[in-house]
Enzyme design. Structure first.
Site, short mmCIF file in Angstrom:
data_model
loop_
_atom_site.label_atom_id
_atom_site.label_comp_id
_atom_site.label_asym_id
_atom_site.label_seq_id
_atom_site.Cartn_x
_atom_site.Cartn_y
_atom_site.Cartn_z
N ASN A 1 0.84 -1.18 0.00
CA ASN A 1 0.00 0.00 0.00
C ASN A 1 0.89 1.25 0.00
O ASN A 1 2.10 1.15 -0.16
CB ASN A 1 -0.96 -0.03 1.20
CG ASN A 1 -2.29 0.61 0.91
OD1 ASN A 1 -2.35 1.71 0.36
ND2 ASN A 1 -3.37 -0.08 1.26
N HIS B 1 23.54 2.15 12.37
CA HIS B 1 24.64 3.09 12.56
C HIS B 1 25.44 2.70 13.80
O HIS B 1 24.89 2.15 14.76
CB HIS B 1 24.12 4.51 12.71
CG HIS B 1 23.35 4.98 11.52
ND1 HIS B 1 23.95 5.52 10.40
CD2 HIS B 1 22.03 4.98 11.25
CE1 HIS B 1 23.04 5.83 9.51
NE2 HIS B 1 21.85 5.51 10.00
N ALA C 1 -0.28 -4.04 13.39
CA ALA C 1 0.00 -2.64 13.08
C ALA C 1 0.82 -1.98 14.19
O ALA C 1 0.61 -2.23 15.38
CB ALA C 1 -1.31 -1.88 12.89
N ARG D 1 0.39 -15.54 19.43
CA ARG D 1 -0.11 -16.91 19.40
C ARG D 1 0.06 -17.50 18.01
O ARG D 1 0.35 -16.78 17.05
CB ARG D 1 -1.59 -16.97 19.79
CG ARG D 1 -2.53 -16.27 18.82
CD ARG D 1 -3.98 -16.51 19.21
NE ARG D 1 -4.92 -15.79 18.40
CZ ARG D 1 -5.40 -16.21 17.21
NH1 ARG D 1 -4.97 -17.35 16.69
NH2 ARG D 1 -6.29 -15.49 16.54
#
Length: 202
Positions: free
Chosen positions: A84, A114, A159, A182
């Protein structure tokens, strides 16, 4: 050994001042800029540019604009790959995606790290560690995948997660840092209702 070769072998390398590396990043930036300014309806041009940007494409894919990467040549994607809007891949090291990978908006895959030592950072040194994403993976919105991580087959990453360690096959994982919640089971096929024709009028 040149700077790029050092980076591909997992050593600190000069990613900020080496002329060849800077030139290669600029070439990729130009291609990404061109890709991001194509109309969504310009399907064939988009497909052509993706084959110029990415190192390997194994089937039909969709990358929704805008999309950015560092070099492109270190990215390989499998069949039925979808991102997306606003996905970024920092491919200083190889980034490999399997088949049927779905990526939600605003995700970042960063092979780049870094040095903790400030003097080394200020010299422009970086480290790059590969990222691998297996088959049949769904990655939710705003996920960040960090250097050196492998995500197994059949996973769902929730998310907002920050994935800093490997994730095994067939699990739901989420959080900051990302942890296994799970296993995915047969029962998950019944999570959402499926419409079935009954032959009766509504």
């Amino acid at each position: 050994m040149n700077e790029w070769e050092k980076g591909q072998k997992g050593y600190l390398y000069n990613a900020n001042y080496d002329p060849q590396i800077l030139e290669n990043r600029m070439k990729c930036d130009e291609l990404c800029y061109e890709y991001n300014h194509l109309r969504p309806s310009e399907y064939e041009k988009r497909k052509e540019l993706l084959h110029k940007i990415l190192g390997e494409i194994k089937g039909d894919i969709v990358i929704t604009q805008p999309f950015w990467c560092d070099y492109g040549t270190n990215i390989s994607v499998g069949k039925n790959f979808y991102t997306n809007h606003n996905v970024t891949i920092l491919d200083g090291a190889p980034v490999k995606f399997g088949d049927n990978v779905f990526i939600a908006p605003n995700c970042t895959f960063s092979t780049a790290g870094h040095p903790l030592d400030a003097a080394q950072r200020n010299e422009g040194l970086e480290i790059a560690l590969p990222i691998t994403v297996g088959d049949d993976v769904w990655i939710g919105a705003n996920v960040t995948v960090l250097p050196g991580v492998t995500i197994g087959n059949g996973c769902v990453i929730g998310a907002g997660s920050v994935v800093n360690k490997d994730i095994p096959d067939g699990v739901i994982a989420a959080g900051v840092p990302c942890r296994v919640i799970r296993k995915i089971t047969e029962e998950d096929k019944h999570k959402y209702p499926i419409f079935e024709e009954t032959g009766e009028s509504e």
